[in-house]
Every structure is written in structure tokens, then in C-alpha cells.
Design a protein around this motif. Structure first.
Motif, PDB file in Angstrom:
ATOM      1  N   ARG A 225     -55.095 -12.639  50.940  1.00 11.73           N
ATOM      2  CA  ARG A 225     -53.771 -12.576  51.561  1.00 11.73           C
ATOM      3  C   ARG A 225     -53.313 -13.987  51.891  1.00 11.73           C
ATOM      4  O   ARG A 225     -54.095 -14.813  52.370  1.00 11.73           O
ATOM      5  N   ALA A 226     -52.033 -14.257  51.651  1.00 15.57           N
ATOM      6  CA  ALA A 226     -51.530 -15.610  51.879  1.00 15.57           C
ATOM      7  C   ALA A 226     -50.050 -15.557  52.224  1.00 15.57           C
ATOM      8  O   ALA A 226     -49.343 -14.590  51.916  1.00 15.57           O
ATOM      9  N   GLN A 227     -49.585 -16.622  52.866  1.00 19.28           N
ATOM     10  CA  GLN A 227     -48.166 -16.838  53.157  1.00 19.28           C
ATOM     11  C   GLN A 227     -47.696 -18.093  52.431  1.00 19.28           C
ATOM     12  O   GLN A 227     -48.372 -19.131  52.470  1.00 19.28           O
ATOM     13  N   GLN A 228     -46.546 -17.982  51.789  1.00 18.40           N
ATOM     14  CA  GLN A 228     -45.972 -19.146  51.103  1.00 18.40           C
ATOM     15  C   GLN A 228     -44.454 -19.065  51.156  1.00 18.40           C
ATOM     16  O   GLN A 228     -43.882 -17.967  51.194  1.00 18.40           O
ATOM     17  N   PRO A 229     -43.767 -20.218  51.149  1.00 19.12           N
ATOM     18  CA  PRO A 229     -42.300 -20.208  51.149  1.00 19.12           C
ATOM     19  C   PRO A 229     -41.742 -19.865  49.771  1.00 19.12           C
ATOM     20  O   PRO A 229     -42.325 -20.210  48.739  1.00 19.12           O
ATOM     21  N   VAL A 230     -40.618 -19.160  49.775  1.00 21.43           N
ATOM     22  CA  VAL A 230     -39.870 -18.856  48.556  1.00 21.43           C
ATOM     23  C   VAL A 230     -38.449 -19.372  48.770  1.00 21.43           C
ATOM     24  O   VAL A 230     -37.826 -19.082  49.792  1.00 21.43           O
ATOM     25  N   GLU A 231     -37.935 -20.147  47.810  1.00 22.90           N
ATOM     26  CA  GLU A 231     -36.631 -20.798  47.959  1.00 22.90           C
ATOM     27  C   GLU A 231     -35.673 -20.371  46.853  1.00 22.90           C
ATOM     28  O   GLU A 231     -36.086 -20.122  45.716  1.00 22.90           O
ATOM     29  N   VAL A 232     -34.384 -20.323  47.214  1.00 16.61           N
ATOM     30  CA  VAL A 232     -33.313 -20.179  46.228  1.00 16.61           C
ATOM     31  C   VAL A 232     -32.599 -21.522  46.137  1.00 16.61           C
ATOM     32  O   VAL A 232     -32.154 -22.063  47.156  1.00 16.61           O
ATOM     33  N   ARG A 233     -32.508 -22.046  44.927  1.00 17.96           N
ATOM     34  CA  ARG A 233     -31.834 -23.328  44.716  1.00 17.96           C
ATOM     35  C   ARG A 233     -30.641 -23.119  43.780  1.00 17.96           C
ATOM     36  O   ARG A 233     -30.764 -22.439  42.750  1.00 17.96           O
ATOM     37  N   ILE A 234     -29.503 -23.717  44.167  1.00 22.12           N
ATOM     38  CA  ILE A 234     -28.310 -23.732  43.320  1.00 22.12           C
ATOM     39  C   ILE A 234     -28.022 -25.177  42.958  1.00 22.12           C
ATOM     40  O   ILE A 234     -27.886 -26.025  43.849  1.00 22.12           O
ATOM     41  N   ASP A 235     -27.962 -25.448  41.669  1.00 23.66           N
ATOM     42  CA  ASP A 235     -27.729 -26.811  41.191  1.00 23.66           C
ATOM     43  C   ASP A 235     -28.749 -27.766  41.798  1.00 23.66           C
ATOM     44  O   ASP A 235     -28.435 -28.910  42.122  1.00 23.66           O
ATOM     45  N   GLY A 236     -29.961 -27.282  41.993  1.00 24.52           N
ATOM     46  CA  GLY A 236     -31.050 -28.116  42.484  1.00 24.52           C
ATOM     47  C   GLY A 236     -31.198 -28.186  43.989  1.00 24.52           C
ATOM     48  O   GLY A 236     -32.225 -28.644  44.483  1.00 24.52           O
ATOM     49  N   ALA A 237     -30.202 -27.753  44.752  1.00 26.26           N
ATOM     50  CA  ALA A 237     -30.251 -27.832  46.212  1.00 26.26           C
ATOM     51  C   ALA A 237     -30.685 -26.489  46.799  1.00 26.26           C
ATOM     52  O   ALA A 237     -30.342 -25.426  46.283  1.00 26.26           O
ATOM     53  N   VAL A 238     -31.431 -26.548  47.897  1.00 26.12           N
ATOM     54  CA  VAL A 238     -31.949 -25.335  48.535  1.00 26.12           C
ATOM     55  C   VAL A 238     -30.837 -24.662  49.339  1.00 26.12           C
ATOM     56  O   VAL A 238     -30.229 -25.282  50.215  1.00 26.12           O
ATOM     57  N   PHE A 239     -30.582 -23.372  49.064  1.00 29.22           N
ATOM     58  CA  PHE A 239     -29.562 -22.607  49.775  1.00 29.22           C
ATOM     59  C   PHE A 239     -30.144 -21.426  50.554  1.00 29.22           C
ATOM     60  O   PHE A 239     -29.440 -20.829  51.365  1.00 29.22           O
ATOM     61  N   ALA A 240     -31.388 -21.096  50.305  1.00 30.95           N
ATOM     62  CA  ALA A 240     -32.041 -20.025  51.068  1.00 30.95           C
ATOM     63  C   ALA A 240     -33.541 -20.266  51.013  1.00 30.95           C
ATOM     64  O   ALA A 240     -34.074 -20.773  50.008  1.00 30.95           O
ATOM     65  N   ARG A 241     -34.218 -19.875  52.124  1.00 27.57           N
ATOM     66  CA  ARG A 241     -35.667 -20.071  52.184  1.00 27.57           C
ATOM     67  C   ARG A 241     -36.266 -18.963  53.036  1.00 27.57           C
ATOM     68  O   ARG A 241     -35.744 -18.636  54.098  1.00 27.57           O
ATOM     69  N   GLN A 242     -37.346 -18.381  52.545  1.00 22.82           N
ATOM     70  CA  GLN A 242     -38.005 -17.296  53.262  1.00 22.82           C
ATOM     71  C   GLN A 242     -39.516 -17.440  53.091  1.00 22.82           C
ATOM     72  O   GLN A 242     -40.005 -17.754  51.996  1.00 22.82           O
ATOM     73  N   VAL A 243     -40.254 -17.260  54.170  1.00 20.40           N
ATOM     74  CA  VAL A 243     -41.715 -17.270  54.090  1.00 20.40           C
ATOM     75  C   VAL A 243     -42.184 -15.856  53.782  1.00 20.40           C
ATOM     76  O   VAL A 243     -41.858 -14.912  54.509  1.00 20.40           O
ATOM     77  N   LEU A 244     -42.935 -15.725  52.708  1.00 23.08           N
ATOM     78  CA  LEU A 244     -43.369 -14.413  52.216  1.00 23.08           C
ATOM     79  C   LEU A 244     -44.884 -14.278  52.365  1.00 23.08           C
ATOM     80  O   LEU A 244     -45.631 -15.214  52.032  1.00 23.08           O
ATOM     81  N   GLU A 245     -45.320 -13.151  52.839  1.00 25.94           N
ATOM     82  CA  GLU A 245     -46.751 -12.861  52.946  1.00 25.94           C
ATOM     83  C   GLU A 245     -47.112 -11.743  51.975  1.00 25.94           C
ATOM     84  O   GLU A 245     -46.489 -10.683  51.973  1.00 25.94           O
ATOM     85  N   LEU A 246     -48.136 -12.008  51.142  1.00 31.28           N
ATOM     86  CA  LEU A 246     -48.577 -11.023  50.154  1.00 31.28           C
ATOM     87  C   LEU A 246     -50.083 -10.857  50.231  1.00 31.28           C
ATOM     88  O   LEU A 246     -50.836 -11.820  50.445  1.00 31.28           O
ATOM     89  N   GLU A 247     -50.527  -9.621  50.047  1.00 30.24           N
ATOM     90  CA  GLU A 247     -51.955  -9.363  49.924  1.00 30.24           C
ATOM     91  C   GLU A 247     -52.451  -9.918  48.587  1.00 30.24           C
ATOM     92  O   GLU A 247     -51.671 -10.191  47.669  1.00 30.24           O
ATOM     93  N   GLY A 248     -53.758 -10.084  48.480  1.00 23.79           N
ATOM     94  CA  GLY A 248     -54.323 -10.567  47.227  1.00 23.79           C
ATOM     95  C   GLY A 248     -53.980  -9.643  46.069  1.00 23.79           C
ATOM     96  O   GLY A 248     -54.199  -8.432  46.152  1.00 23.79           O
ATOM     97  N   GLY A 249     -53.421 -10.192  45.006  1.00 27.29           N
ATOM     98  CA  GLY A 249     -53.050  -9.407  43.830  1.00 27.29           C
ATOM     99  C   GLY A 249     -51.766  -8.621  43.968  1.00 27.29           C
ATOM    100  O   GLY A 249     -51.341  -7.943  43.024  1.00 27.29           O
ATOM    101  N   GLU A 250     -51.094  -8.712  45.138  1.00 30.87           N
ATOM    102  CA  GLU A 250     -49.877  -7.911  45.355  1.00 30.87           C
ATOM    103  C   GLU A 250     -48.679  -8.514  44.633  1.00 30.87           C
ATOM    104  O   GLU A 250     -48.508  -9.737  44.563  1.00 30.87           O
ATOM    105  N   THR A 251     -47.836  -7.627  44.124  1.00 26.89           N
ATOM    106  CA  THR A 251     -46.548  -8.011  43.544  1.00 26.89           C
ATOM    107  C   THR A 251     -45.455  -7.284  44.308  1.00 26.89           C
ATOM    108  O   THR A 251     -45.541  -6.074  44.520  1.00 26.89           O
ATOM    109  N   ARG A 252     -44.428  -8.031  44.718  1.00 27.43           N
ATOM    110  CA  ARG A 252     -43.360  -7.428  45.519  1.00 27.43           C
ATOM    111  C   ARG A 252     -42.011  -8.015  45.099  1.00 27.43           C
ATOM    112  O   ARG A 252     -41.905  -9.210  44.794  1.00 27.43           O
TER     113      ARG A 252
END
Length: 373
Positions: free
Chosen positions: A193-220
Motif C-alpha cells: 500500500r502506498a500514497q503518491q501524488p497525481v497531477e493534471v497538467r495543461i500545457d505543462g502547468a499543474v492545474f490539479a493535484r490529488q494524493v492517492l492511496e492504493l493497495e498493492g496491485g490495486e487499480t482505480r
């Protein structure tokens, strides 16, 4: 009789041969018309940049072809390039190695983009950023820069632990002041299980950011609420990125309002404006068509109470007629900037300082006298 007929026949054959030679020569001239008459074809380029393992200091572009020569530039969506190749001559090149710029703040790792740029500046070396985008612009194909993306990893376990972006789903169109939903399918490739940031970038700039936690092997599949305010209008790249992975798509962004500029206050040495500017640029203060002051660089969007800085030794009289106008480009290189137009007309406002409220009243200032009229 027979000899005359033979001679006449020979003359006809000769005439036919001459006509054929003229046609052939004309075809050659037509085929060479662009070169003969000075008409140049649009420059062309192609590039292949594949996923690879690296050490953070160098990357390799597998192949690049340039019709006029130029440079390959590596970036990660930031304002400055991470690496720039030596000047490449026109033609095809294999396994071009690029080294990280000395002043680059990030290593050559993660999701990177390799873009092919022309060499148009008189100065030696790459000059796109230094010239405010006026020189050494990218080669274009169908209106878009010629580029390719790749993921560069070190091969270490720490890097390979990055969440993976399996796919993304973005709206085809949006405006530049709305909240859109970007859906991304993210996978944790590890057993833990781990937490990592997920970002949305438009034209290279960050417009949204969310920290996501997933179990090992999980897809969401996650929904990332993304506010597009400040994004440049036009057909832009949009991507979802984890620590060392990402997927790109494109979105058509329409500027959310009509471009405009209005004067808020005006006095000797002090002019403030409000502007709705659809691309990065500035507002210029002009007298008789010549700029006597500019604002700082403005990002796309709506701006209020923006100060105009007068040029050295410039002053304004309360009864003189002045103009404020929108320009795309860099105020530090105002001479190379382009007027921003709306419905075929420059976006500008003509005013007299004496007729503008000083800001003590709520009545506002002078509005557009030309915004595409």
C-alpha cells in the motif's frame, strides 16, 4: 516527288521533336518553380524519442530529421528546457545524446518531451526562451510542434515503484474558466500500500493535484476536478502524471469572454487598466501609434488594476489622446509583439486622461472603443 515528301516528313518530325523538348523543359521549370522564383517550402521535421533508462544527466533521442537544421529540446512541462542538443545540420541523425543544462533544476527523469526547433537567430546557440519565443521556434506539423514523449527511469526499485497511469478520459472542449472532470485509471504496480501524488497538467502547468492511496496491485479510476482558469486558449496538451509516469491527450479550450481592455485611472505617470487577455502578453500605452509604456507580462485571463509603467522620460498630459492596446508577446521585447485581435480588429481603447475617473468614484474608467467593432 518522293524526295520532297521525305524532306517534308523530316521537317514535321523535327518540329515534333522540338515541341517535345519544349514540353520536357517546361516540366522541369515547373518542377523547380519554388526554387527558381524564391518560394520556399515549409520546413519539415520528424523525431523518435523512446522510453529508456538513464542516469538523470543524459538522454538519447533515437532519430531526428530536420529539413533546415536546428535543435532538439528536452522539457518536462516547465518554463525552461532541461537539455538542448548541439546544432544539428539538415538531414537525418541517429542516437542524438543530450546532456542536462547546468542550470536545470530537475534531472532528466520521468515523463519528458523532445521537441524539434529551427535555427533562425543570428546569435550562436539556441535562443527560443531568451528571445521570448520570437526566434528558433519549433518545427510545425498540422499547426502543432513536432515532438515525441518518453518516460525515462533509472531502473532503481524506488523509481519503478511509481504509480502507473493506465488511461485517461478528458473532455474534448471546455472554456478557460470552468471546472472540468478528468478521469484517470491509476495502478499501483507494487505489492505494498502506498500514497503518491497525481497531477493534471495543461500545457505543462499543474492545474490539479490529488494524493492517492492504493493497495498493492490495486487499480482505480479517479475523478480529478480541474479548474481551467488561467489556462491558455486553443488546442492544448492535457495530461495526468504520477511520480514517473503519465499519459497525454489534447483539449480545445475556448477563451471564456471577449478580449478587452479598459482604463481604470489615469494621471501624470500613473495609468491603471483592466484587461481580458486570451494569451500571454501585455497592455501597451501608446501615443500617436508609438508605445510609451507597458504593463508587466500578463498570463491568459482577466486582470484588474494593472499598472502601466511609463518609459524613461515619458509623461502624459491630461488633455492628450492616448490608447491602450492588447499585445501577445513579451513586454521586454515589445517591438516584436503582435496586436491581439477580436473579430478582425485590434483590441484597444482610446482615452483622454482628463475624462477618466481617478479611482475615487465607483463609476469606473474608459471602456473599449475597439474590441472587434
Amino acid at each position: 516527288m518522293s524526295s520532297r515528301l521525305t524532306f517534308g516528313t523530316l521537317k514535321r518530325i523535327g518540329a515534333i521533336l522540338i515541341a517535345i523538348m519544349i514540353v520536357i523543359a517546361a516540366g522541369i521549370v515547373v518542377g523547380q518553380a519554388p526554387a527558381i522564383f524564391g518560394v520556399e517550402e515549409d520546413p519539415e521535421a520528424s523525431i523518435t524519442f523512446e522510453d529508456q533508462q538513464g542516469n538523470g544527466s543524459t538522454v538519447t533521442v533515437q532519430s531526428v530529421t530536420l529539413s533546415e537544421g536546428g535543435y532538439v529540446v528536452i522539457s518536462d512541462g516547465g518554463d525552461e528546457p532541461l537539455a538542448v542538443s548541439e546544432r544539428l545540420e539538415a538531414g537525418s541523425h541517429e542516437n542524438v545524446t543530450l546532456e542536462r543544462e547546468d542550470d536545470a533544476t530537475r534531472e532528466l527523469l520521468g515523463q519528458l518531451t523532445a521537441t524539434v526547433h529551427r535555427d533562425t537567430s543570428d546569435d550562436e546557440g539556441y535562443a527560443y526562451e531568451a528571445s521570448g519565443g520570437e526566434e528558433d521556434q519549433p518545427y510545425l506539423e498540422d499547426g502543432f510542434p513536432v515532438s515525441d514523449t518518453a518516460t525515462v527511469t533509472t531502473g532503481d526499485d524506488a523509481v519503478s515503484d511509481s504509480f502507473m497511469v493506465e488511461s485517461i478520459d478528458v473532455p474534448a472542449t471546455a472554456t478557460t474558466n470552468e471546472t472540468i472532470e478528468v478521469n484517470a485509471t491509476i495502478r499501483n504496480p507494487t505489492e505494498f500500500r502506498a500514497q503518491q501524488p497525481v497531477e493534471v497538467r495543461i500545457d505543462g502547468a499543474v492545474f490539479a493535484r490529488q494524493v492517492l492511496e492504493l493497495e498493492g496491485g490495486e487499480t482505480r479510476t479517479v475523478a480529478l476536478e480541474t479548474d481551467t482558469s488561467g489556462a491558455p486558449p486553443g488546442n492544448q496538451s492535457i495530461g495526468v502524471y504520477t511520480e514517473d509516469d503519465g499519459v497525454l491527450d489534447r483539449i480545445d479550450l475556448e477563451f471564456h469572454t471577449d478580449p478587452s481592455v479598459s482604463v481604470e485611472t489615469a494621471s501624470d505617470g500613473n495609468v491603471t487598466v483592466s484587461a481580458a487577455i486570451p494569451e500571454a502578453g501585455f497592455v501597451a500605452l501608446e501615443r500617436n501609434g508609438a508605445a510609451i509604456g507597458t504593463t508587466d507580462r500578463l498570463e491568459p485571463g482577466e486582470h484588474e488594476n494593472v499598472s502601466l509603467e511609463l518609459s524613461d522620460n515619458a509623461s502624459i498630459d491630461e488633455d492628450e489622446e492616448l490608447t491602450v492596446a492588447l499585445y501577445a508577446g513579451n513586454p521586454d521585447n515589445a517591438g516584436a509583439a503582435s496586436p491581439i485581435e477580436f473579430e478582425g480588429e485590434p483590441v484597444r481603447t482610446t482615452f483622454t486622461p482628463a475624462d477618466v475617473e481617478t479611482g475615487d468614484s465607483d463609476d469606473g474608467g474608459a471602456g473599449n472603443d475597439s474590441s472587434g467593432e
